[in-house]
Design a protein around this motif. Sequence first.
Motif: not given
Length: 453
Positions: A375-380, A382-388
């Motif tokens: 779930v976390a990988v697709p979220a990262a 899709a949402v740039r601010r979540l990546r870091l």
Amino acid sequence: MITGGYPTRVLRLSPAGARHVAGWWAGTPVPGNPKARALARRLLDIGIAHPGLDGPRLDEEPAVTVVIPVRDRHAELARCLAGLTEGPRVIVVDDGSRDPAAIQSAAAAAAASVVRRPVNGGPAAARNTGLAAATTPLVAFLDSDCVPGAGWLDALLPHFADPAVGAVAPRIVPHEVGRTWLARYEEASSTLDMGQRPSIVRPGSRVPYVPGAALVVRREAAGTGFAEDMQVGEDVDFVWRLGASGWRVRYEPAATMGHQHRVRLREWFARRKDYGTSAAALELRHPGAVRPLHASAWTAAAWLAAAAGHPEAGAVVSGTGTALLARRLARVTGEAWPLPAGSAAWRLAARQAAGGTLAAARPLGSAISRTWWPVAVPAAIAVRRLRLPLAVLVLAPPLLDWLDRRPPLDPARYVAARLLDDAGYSAGVWQGCVERRTVRPLLPVLRGRDRHL
């Protein structure tokens, strides 16, 4: 007051209780006073104290029978039996080996008896067969890939002087020094190694379970034995059922057991996946015990705000939770609310709530990499601010582990091995959830109030 255990508890002691505790810390034996013994039991059960016992040695009562379940691994069996040539009776349970003569030969060379099962039933069924054949008060289960050394029982048997103890497990360590990168990783971070600290064993404690690879059990406590419908995770289920029925299970790292770790990548990864598949079955049998994360709602809200790009909001949430906890702790410390900033209640609240929020980064990152990455990988993505934030949370636990352990492996390869380890386990967790048609092993446990005051 006294604080400690895992999770941290805060206990308010009476003057007599404080005197008893001070004496125990200095080495005074626990008296026969019922109240003192109840306090000692409480400290043991929540992990603030650990027993120091003078109990039976191997050449004294109670007697021990060693049970070794095996299927086909006659070379490993011979190595295991070589460490048991002088000592207790040994029963080898041949669990449907394709070459029973080889098993019989290895056992005969070590003067061990053999009980043969004509059909393979798995480790639980094999252990139960050995348990039924044993007549001694204690039964020591050893897997065939264990390599016992001299005196391996000496630090375990004294625990059985406590009539409440139903089982004790040693620390599992590698039999040989690792040469490959995977072997060195296993040497430092094997899932069978529960660490250097002694502990009570139960869900939520510092040592939530112990593997059945090496486990000494009071036969009276074993009941119906291991769950034969479980091919993996049956040892975790067994020790949890012991605890649920009132028996104490202890982990004693002063005793060590050598083990031949899997160090070939394909076999190692497959075994990690197998371990993961047990999560769903264990969660259905022991609700709430197999969850990726246990945290307070305050902690979860603070980290969620920070991950969403609002660290100031996370700080406000954490501060509010700390203040509310300080108000509750004031009833324990006997201080009047509102409190000065340097009061005992504020210091405890800051250590438990604010400090706990920071410390939660480690289990939160582990939950993402060991369970939630699909779930976390697709979220990262899709949402740039979540990546870091997600990258930091995922990398923090293995890097901190490397700093804690200082293994003979560079940080890059250690982190890569740890993430691969987590990926294998996670794949098994999701597979088990699909097979059992449940999502419970994927869900966190969030509590609204600290229950350990």
